[in-house]
Design an enzyme around this catalytic site. Structure first.
Site, PDB file in Angstrom:
ATOM      1  N   SER A  99      39.071  38.924  40.651  1.00 33.74           N
ATOM      2  CA  SER A  99      38.383  39.964  39.879  1.00 33.74           C
ATOM      3  C   SER A  99      38.869  41.351  40.303  1.00 33.74           C
ATOM      4  CB  SER A  99      36.857  39.849  40.068  1.00 33.74           C
ATOM      5  OG  SER A  99      36.536  39.779  41.443  1.00 33.74           O
ATOM      6  N   LYS A 133      40.169  29.778  47.411  1.00 37.98           N
ATOM      7  CA  LYS A 133      39.367  29.308  46.271  1.00 37.98           C
ATOM      8  C   LYS A 133      40.316  29.125  45.090  1.00 37.98           C
ATOM      9  CE  LYS A 133      36.394  32.011  43.783  1.00 37.98           C
ATOM     10  NZ  LYS A 133      37.021  31.947  42.440  1.00 37.98           N
ATOM     11  N   GLU A 182      40.364  27.660  40.790  1.00 40.76           N
ATOM     12  CA  GLU A 182      39.549  27.320  39.621  1.00 40.76           C
ATOM     13  C   GLU A 182      39.939  25.947  39.088  1.00 40.76           C
ATOM     14  OE1 GLU A 182      39.677  30.490  36.724  1.00 40.76           O
ATOM     15  OE2 GLU A 182      39.019  31.987  38.191  1.00 40.76           O
ATOM     16  N   GLU A 194      29.883  28.995  37.983  1.00 40.44           N
ATOM     17  CA  GLU A 194      29.778  30.279  37.279  1.00 40.44           C
ATOM     18  C   GLU A 194      29.273  30.086  35.857  1.00 40.44           C
ATOM     19  OE1 GLU A 194      33.072  32.996  37.662  1.00 40.44           O
ATOM     20  OE2 GLU A 194      32.259  34.337  36.129  1.00 40.44           O
TER      21      GLU A 194
HETATM   22  O1  KIV Z   1      37.180  36.593  41.324  1.00 38.12           O
HETATM   23  C1  KIV Z   1      35.973  36.595  41.568  1.00 38.12           C
HETATM   24  O2  KIV Z   1      35.383  37.637  41.805  1.00 38.12           O
HETATM   25  C2  KIV Z   1      35.257  35.328  41.568  1.00 38.12           C
HETATM   26  C3  KIV Z   1      33.785  35.346  41.821  1.00 38.12           C
HETATM   27  C4  KIV Z   1      33.049  36.065  40.813  1.00 38.12           C
HETATM   28  C5  KIV Z   1      33.236  34.002  42.070  1.00 38.12           C
HETATM   29  O3  KIV Z   1      35.853  34.311  41.385  1.00 38.12           O
END
Ligand code: KIV
Length: 275
Positions: free
Chosen positions: A50, A118, A120, A186
């Site tokens: 993000s 992390k 997706e 999410e």
């Molecule tokens: O990129 C991000 O900020 C995220 C979160 C909102 C979980 O993946």
């Protein structure tokens, strides 16, 4: 143990062990000052992709690169001592093959010091998650609304409604079985988030999900009121830093134009003051 009582940052296994206990607290972070503000308060800080939208003004997360993630990851790492650092794998850095994912995950961890990555995806990423975990890369999965797939999801819609619910449960079980230590849910209906939380052995981290998740995450600039381009329904603003910042900049501009800033206390004399 709660983040505030800790002397060192938790590890992914500590986060996994919190399942069903004290709610896990997390926020995104992109800079050292922000990381310092949450250090020892949040259990983990996520350098989310993000960052592309929030700090770089991009229209989506799709243009975020490995180099951007590494630069922001290093900045966040400098501000954390008691909060675990998790870093997002950007679009295009892991989908091609488990080997591609390993190379890029290892680079992210090596160059930023992140404890985990992390990525997706649910069932279709399970093989990749298992490949990474077996090779020493702790993985936080991310299912439901996965912003890197907005072009195939048809936008930022709620996921898992009606007949999609079962598929999301399958995703949650698949990433759990693959060895993920936690999973972000999410923008999914609250009841489904509760059912998934009750049905898997790893912590669920909700964003637009349910207070019943094992933990919560928000984009820090959203909750501080710094990012004001739009506000998703699931965001609660705990601050008005965007408005406060604009007011401060207006006050500065007024004082500069009125020549009342800098005042004498902000300037230097010809001679050094006597000691
Ligand atoms: O990129 C991000 O900020 C995220 C979160 C909102 C979980 O993946």
């Amino acid at each position: 143990m709660s983040a505030t009582a800790r002397k060192t940052a938790p590890m992914p296994d500590d986060i996994r062990a919190i399942k069903g206990g004290t709610a896990i607290v997390s926020l995104t972070a992109y800079t050292t000052p922000m990381a310092r503000m949450m250090d020892g308060v949040c259990d983990f800080a996520l350098v989310g992709d993000s960052v592309g939208m929030v700090l770089h003004g991009m229209p989506s997360t799709l243009g975020v690169t490995m180099e951007m993630m590494i630069m922001h990851g290093q900045a966040v790492a400098r501000g954390l001592t008691k909060t675990m650092l998790v870093i997002d794998m950007p679009f295009g850095s892991y989908e091609e093959s488990p080997e591609q994912a390993f190379g890029n995950a290892a680079r992210l961890m090596r160059e930023t010091g992140a404890a985990a990555v992390k990525l997706e995806g649910g069932a279709h990423m399970a093989d990749t998650i298992a490949f990474l975990v077996k090779r020493g890369v702790p993985v936080m999965a991310h299912i439901g609304l996965t912003p890197q797939s907005i072009n195939t999801l048809g936008g930022y819609k709620v996921q898992g409604r009606d007949d999609q619910a079962e598929a999301l449960k399958v995703d949650a079980r698949a990433v759990t079985d693959a060895g993920a230590f936690s999973v972000v849910l999410e923008k999914v209906p609250a009841k489904l988030a509760d059912d998934i939380t009750a049905g898997i052995a790893i912590p669920t981290i909700g964003i637009g999900a349910s207070a019943g998740c094992d933990g919560q995450i928000l984009v820090v600039d959203d909750m501080l009121g710094l990012f004001t381009a739009f506000k998703p329904k699931f965001v609660k603003r705990y601050g008005t830093l965007g408005e406060d910042g604009k007011a401060a900049i207006r006050a500065y501009a007024d004082e500069v134009r009125a020549r009342s800033f800098p005042a004498p206390e902000h300037t230097f004399a010809d001679k050094a003051p006597a000691k």
